[in-house]
Write a protein that holds these residues in place. Structure first.
Motif, mmCIF file in Angstrom:
data_model
loop_
_atom_site.group_PDB
_atom_site.id
_atom_site.type_symbol
_atom_site.label_atom_id
_atom_site.label_comp_id
_atom_site.label_asym_id
_atom_site.label_seq_id
_atom_site.Cartn_x
_atom_site.Cartn_y
_atom_site.Cartn_z
ATOM 1 N N ALA A 101 -32.542 37.909 -9.631
ATOM 2 C CA ALA A 101 -31.830 36.930 -8.801
ATOM 3 C C ALA A 101 -32.690 35.701 -8.573
ATOM 4 O O ALA A 101 -32.230 34.562 -8.665
ATOM 5 C CB ALA A 101 -31.439 37.567 -7.475
ATOM 6 N N LYS A 102 -33.983 35.941 -8.289
ATOM 7 C CA LYS A 102 -34.871 34.804 -8.007
ATOM 8 C C LYS A 102 -35.085 33.940 -9.236
ATOM 9 O O LYS A 102 -35.099 32.719 -9.159
ATOM 10 C CB LYS A 102 -36.228 35.319 -7.492
ATOM 11 N N ALA A 103 -35.267 34.604 -10.366
ATOM 12 C CA ALA A 103 -35.605 33.828 -11.561
ATOM 13 C C ALA A 103 -34.377 33.228 -12.231
ATOM 14 O O ALA A 103 -34.417 32.086 -12.681
ATOM 15 C CB ALA A 103 -36.365 34.714 -12.541
ATOM 16 N N LEU A 104 -33.292 33.996 -12.337
ATOM 17 C CA LEU A 104 -32.164 33.535 -13.155
ATOM 18 C C LEU A 104 -30.924 33.213 -12.341
ATOM 19 O O LEU A 104 -29.974 32.644 -12.867
ATOM 20 C CB LEU A 104 -31.812 34.605 -14.197
ATOM 21 N N GLY A 105 -30.936 33.570 -11.058
ATOM 22 C CA GLY A 105 -29.773 33.290 -10.223
ATOM 23 C C GLY A 105 -29.182 34.572 -9.681
ATOM 24 O O GLY A 105 -29.344 35.640 -10.270
ATOM 25 N N ALA A 106 -28.519 34.468 -8.542
ATOM 26 C CA ALA A 106 -27.967 35.644 -7.892
ATOM 27 C C ALA A 106 -26.584 35.950 -8.450
ATOM 28 O O ALA A 106 -25.732 35.075 -8.498
ATOM 29 C CB ALA A 106 -27.891 35.399 -6.394
#
Lengths: 376, 311
Positions: free
Chosen positions: A254-259
């Protein structure tokens, strides 16, 4: 049973006419087994894992003898018979023949042990290669490795086989630089509709979000995600999403690619283990990927993004990835024979094939030993 | 000169190079994060700069900083330390005015007179240092330094003359540098070519390199030879590379020649299940099941055992 002709040490077996140890009363299959077994000479041990010991061997039916890897399957101590991994490996490798997939050359039984004769791949694997700080490689080299890996995977998917354990140390390298998918111990064929599959597969760092959310009906998109993380790792030379636990892995994603949300991934909240993400913003767009993976150019970044889409339905398929324009733009993929390579990968082959993985922190938490429900 | 950096008691903290102090965005989330500075030497990330200053001059967002900043004056910092950055800027400004050279002092002088001139030259340098330090320190001392600068700037023609001289010298050095660069680039590419190419070609290239290097005393000649040689090598490289590349699609055919699966196939007993959210979210593709069914039904067609036996 087979004890008639197998009391002697296998390593002493020379090329000989097998007929003198064949009893005419033996079954045809038994005779074939002995004939096959006598074809191979077992040499030194290369490695040992939880369910197999790997030896260097030679096929004596050719001149000069060709090196092979002989994987002797250990029987489970609880004597439940052969481990699931071995059965899967045999089942799928018997079917798949492709230059970018490890080949299963032969199988034979000996003293109620099963031995798989596999192609010998002395080039080590991608993990070994990435870890070697003295080794440098270019975008063209990455393109070549990724091209071969995707080809192998596309072949599996075209024949309806999910690999389900793609990670750098399962991408093996042959002596001539060709990359081959190895370790089909977690493979299975595409499930029929309504048939559940286990979600406890794929090493955590390479596991896609749908499996972390407990999806029981999935597709080849799971392997594409794994290969996408390997791609990113090849570029960055550090694992993209090194999570410590299932939830930690989800929060990293979620942090790196999106939630993940219903908006960017319809149906996600209906998955069995869905938890609404507390971190991360909207799914990352091209800007992020171009910035993060600048070295492979805009096309390369687009491919990384396509392989790492949160929604499995939006992810590119292996075949689409293969036809991606990144493979057609300059720099063109390096010819396998010119790829950088590492010496002394022999031991590692043993470990890879024999699964020395219990010592490997990367795979802690993988559930291959825990849950086979609905598998195979 | 109004772009003089104002004296600072404290310059922005230098410890955190990964977080913008204004918008708090971090390098983890934005790997391209880059910082810019202006005359007050306060670090801002480039997106803060474009957000705040695109519509015209605005005050620096740092507390206690009263400077009005313009977007076009923002620049990347050259040195990791802002103190160093500022000192270099000050020195650059001072050197523009205090640009006398040794020959301005000693030209045509002999003996004791020359020693005396050299002493004046050293005093001149001492004065430069004093002015720089005063400007860095700020306050009243800076005002004194500004006066010194003004005074020195009166000798306009002398300054301009020295500027011109420095420019000519710089251009010459640059030219020399370029020829050197050209030569080393040539050397490097040829060395690379030698590693990559084999046998005869290697020997030929070696010969070519020797020739180019011998002939390169004259700059024009070197450039011409180099260009020709470079083109040849590039062509060679491309030919070689084409041989050594491979196409990922090589031998990978389109699906089946026996059947095509349409995108939308409706099978009544499957429709409800395939539309269930849990099925949709997991990414299962019913189409692959149809594909498989057909593939299995058709596999073996077109295979002629008798023919294969013959091979």
């Amino acid at each position: 049973m087979a004890s008639n002709g197998s009391s002697r040490q296998l390593s002493n077996v020379q090329i000989q006419d097998p007929s003198d140890e064949e009893d005419s009363e033996m079954e045809v299959t038994e005779r074939m087994n002995i004939r096959t077994r006598n074809k191979f000479v077992r040499g030194k041990k290369l490695g040992e894992g939880t369910y197999a010991i790997v030896y260097l061997g030679h096929d004596t039916s050719t001149t000069p003898p060709t090196p092979v890897a002989i994987k002797k399957i250990k029987l489970a101590p609880t004597s439940e018979g052969l481990s699931m991994d071995a059965i899967r490996e045999v089942k799928y490798l018997r079917e798949l023949h492709h230059p970018n997939i490890i080949s299963l050359l032969s199988i034979y039984a000996h003293n109620s042990n099963l031995s798989l004769v596999l192609e010998f791949l002395p080039g080590g694997d991608l993990e070994l290669l990435m870890k070697d700080q003295s080794l440098t490689y270019s975008t063209a080299d990455i393109k070549s490795w990724m091209g071969m890996a995707i080809r192998g995977l596309a072949w599996c998917h075209r024949h309806f086989v999910l690999h389900r354990d793609i990670k750098p140390n399962n991408l093996l390298l042959a002596a001539d630089g060709v990359l081959k998918l190895g370790d089909f111990g977690l493979a299975r064929s595409f499930a029929d509709p309504m048939r559940v599959m286990t979600n406890k597969v794929i090493t955590l760092w390479y596991r896609p979000p749908e499996l972390l959310y407990g999806a029981r009906f999935y597709s080849g998109a799971v392997d594409v995600w794994s290969l996408g993380t390997v791609f990113a790792e090849l570029i960055l030379r550090t694992p993209l999403l090194p999570g410590q636990s299932d939830l930690g892995q989800l929060s990293l994603i979620a942090k790196a690619l999106g939630a993940p949300s219903e908006r960017n991934w319809p149906g996600v909240s209906a998955l069995p283990d869905w938890v609404p993400p507390t971190e991360g913003g909207p799914e990352q767009g091209m800007d992020f990927f171009v910035g993060m993976f600048a070295s492979v150019g805009v096309e390369g970044a687009e491919l990384v993004r396509g392989m790492l889409r949160l929604d499995p339905k939006k992810r590119v398929t292996a075949e689409e990835a293969l036809r991606h324009k990144w493979f057609q733009v300059e720099p063109r993929a390096t010819h396998p024979s010119r790829l950088p390579r590492k010496e002394g990968g022999e031991e590692k082959v043993g470990r890879d094939l024999g699964r020395g993985w219990e010592e490997d922190e990367r795979v802690r938490g993988v559930g291959r030993r825990l849950d086979f429900g609905g598998a195979l | 000169m109004s772009n003089m950096p104002p004296p600072q008691d404290k310059i922005a903290p230098e410890d955190d190079n990964d977080t913008c102090p204004v918008c708090k965005s971090t390098r983890y989330l934005n790997p391209t994060l880059s910082f810019l500075i202006n005359n007050c030497y306060h670090r801002l990330c480039s997106s803060c700069v474009s957000r705040r200053f695109t519509l015209g001059p605005a005050p620096c967002p740092y507390p206690n900083c009263t400077l009005i900043l313009r977007k076009n004056k923002f620049r990347r910092q050259t040195f990791a330390s802002l103190e160093t950055e500022r000192e270099v800027d000050v020195r650059r400004r001072v050197a523009r005015v205090f640009n006398k050279r040794t020959e301005n002092f000693v030209l045509g002088m002999e003996g004791e007179e020359r020693d005396e001139a050299m002493r004046r030259r050293r005093d001149y340098e001492e004065r430069i240092e004093k002015v720089v330090f005063a400007l860095l320190k700020g306050g009243e001392e800076a005002q004194w330094a500004e006066r010194e600068l003004e005074e020195e700037a009166r000798d306009e023609s002398g300054i301009r003359e020295n500027e011109e001289r420095a420019r000519i010298e710089g251009a010459k050095a640059k030219n020399r540098g370029e020829v050197e660069k050209l030569k080393s680039q040539l050397n490097r590419e040829l060395a690379e070519a030698e590693v990559r190419l084999e046998g005869e070609e290697k020997a030929e290239l070696k010969k070519g390199r020797v020739q180019v290097l011998v002939g390169s005393r004259d700059e024009g000649e070197a450039k011409r030879v180099w260009e020709r040689e470079r083109k040849r090598i590039v062509r060679e490289f491309e030919r070689k590379r084409a041989e050594k590349e491979w196409d990922v699609l090589e031998g990978f055919q389109e699906q089946s020649r026996w059947f095509v699966v349409r995108k939308e196939v409706e099978v009544s007993w499957l429709e409800a299940w395939r539309k269930e959210a849990a099925t949709v979210g997991g990414g299962y593709e019913v189409g692959e099941y149809f594909q498989r069914g057909l593939w299995e039904a058709f596999s073996g067609l077109g295979v002629c055992v008798e023919e294969e036996k013959g091979e």
